[in-house]
Design an enzyme around this catalytic site. Structure first.
Site, PDB file in Angstrom:
ATOM      1  N   GLY A  56       9.074   7.090   4.579  1.00  0.00           N
ATOM      2  CA  GLY A  56       8.086   6.109   4.999  1.00  0.00           C
ATOM      3  C   GLY A  56       7.004   6.018   3.948  1.00  0.00           C
ATOM      4  O   GLY A  56       6.796   6.960   3.175  1.00  0.00           O
ATOM      5  N   GLN A  61      -0.938   4.169   0.236  1.00  0.00           N
ATOM      6  CA  GLN A  61      -0.367   5.234  -0.588  1.00  0.00           C
ATOM      7  C   GLN A  61      -0.005   4.742  -1.992  1.00  0.00           C
ATOM      8  O   GLN A  61       0.326   5.554  -2.854  1.00  0.00           O
ATOM      9  CB  GLN A  61       0.854   5.841   0.084  1.00  0.00           C
ATOM     10  N   CYS A 104       4.176  14.605   3.036  1.00  0.00           N
ATOM     11  CA  CYS A 104       3.613  13.294   2.719  1.00  0.00           C
ATOM     12  C   CYS A 104       3.771  13.053   1.226  1.00  0.00           C
ATOM     13  O   CYS A 104       3.547  13.961   0.425  1.00  0.00           O
ATOM     14  CB  CYS A 104       2.137  13.272   3.109  1.00  0.00           C
ATOM     15  N   LEU A 105       4.126  11.838   0.865  1.00  0.00           N
ATOM     16  CA  LEU A 105       4.268  11.506  -0.547  1.00  0.00           C
ATOM     17  C   LEU A 105       2.939  11.587  -1.286  1.00  0.00           C
ATOM     18  O   LEU A 105       2.928  11.720  -2.508  1.00  0.00           O
ATOM     19  CB  LEU A 105       4.889  10.114  -0.703  1.00  0.00           C
ATOM     20  N   HIS A 146       2.895   8.929  11.767  1.00  0.00           N
ATOM     21  CA  HIS A 146       2.372   9.320  10.457  1.00  0.00           C
ATOM     22  C   HIS A 146       1.917   8.087   9.676  1.00  0.00           C
ATOM     23  O   HIS A 146       0.809   8.057   9.132  1.00  0.00           O
ATOM     24  CB  HIS A 146       3.476  10.068   9.698  1.00  0.00           C
ATOM     25  N   GLU A 147       2.758   7.052   9.632  1.00  0.00           N
ATOM     26  CA  GLU A 147       2.424   5.849   8.857  1.00  0.00           C
ATOM     27  C   GLU A 147       1.273   5.081   9.502  1.00  0.00           C
ATOM     28  O   GLU A 147       0.394   4.565   8.800  1.00  0.00           O
ATOM     29  CB  GLU A 147       3.649   4.958   8.666  1.00  0.00           C
ATOM     30  N   HIS A 150      -1.902   6.743   8.495  1.00  0.00           N
ATOM     31  CA  HIS A 150      -2.320   6.389   7.133  1.00  0.00           C
ATOM     32  C   HIS A 150      -3.175   5.134   7.135  1.00  0.00           C
ATOM     33  O   HIS A 150      -4.206   5.074   6.466  1.00  0.00           O
ATOM     34  CB  HIS A 150      -1.108   6.152   6.230  1.00  0.00           C
TER      35      HIS A 150
END
Length: 179
Positions: A56, A61, A104-105, A146-147, A150
């Site tokens: 995701g 991000q 997380c990226l 999670h997304e 963000h």
């Protein structure tokens, strides 16, 4: 997918925004223009997510403070969920709370046991402005929450408490990407 294009195939990989960048800690703005620029952003987001081997990715991000995320994530039954949501709203998050490993990226190589509900529903629109509703269970429900976090300026470390939080923040401070 066999009859359509592969998401991200025409996109370009953009640099990831890392923990500490203010764009990750600020609520994103609603999308109002549903033209080619939005479609290009979604393509770039898919390309970036795949290049980083994620499941995701939220627009902030990659430094874009707009309410958009993409996903290609399995659920606990290994069913693949692939898509994007523009102007998402988390309308349901319920069921059992599960503390599971979450990464997380924007914090490459780190993870921490993070509590999430095992069921989530997100409503929003697609790149053309058509309404959609996405249901998730298990791992995919975790991804949706999670997304959505963000886009509200919340990183998973904000949901971790106690020694788990101290440990992941210490590791982030020492990480090679945090210099």
């Amino acid at each position: 997918m066999r009859h359509g294009s592969i998401p991200g195939a025409s996109g370009r990989v953009r640099p990831l925004t890392l923990l500490g960048d203010p764009v990750l800690h600020t609520a994103c703005e609603e999308v109002t223009d549903f033209g080619p620029e939005l479609a290009r952003l979604v393509e770039d987001m898919f390309a970036t997510m795949y290049a980083a081997q994620g499941v995701g990715l939220a627009a902030n991000q990659i430094g874009v403070a707009r309410r958009v995320f993409v996903y290609d994530c399995p659920d606990d039954d290994d069913v693949r969920h692939l898509g994007h949501v523009v102007n998402p709203r988390l309308v349901e998050a319920d069921g059992v709370t599960v503390r599971g490993p979450e990464g997380c990226l924007s914090l490459p190589g780190l993870e921490a046991g993070t509590p999430r509900f095992d069921h989530a529903v997100v409503e929003g629109v697609d790149v053309r402005g058509e309404p959609l509703r996405v249901h998730g269970t298990g791992w995919f429900a975790r991804c949706l929450q999670h997304e959505c976090d963000h886009l509200e300026g919340c990183v998973y470390t904000d949901r971790v408490t106690g020694w788990r939080r101290r440990r992941v923040l210490r590791a982030a401070a020492r990480a090679s990407w945090n210099s």
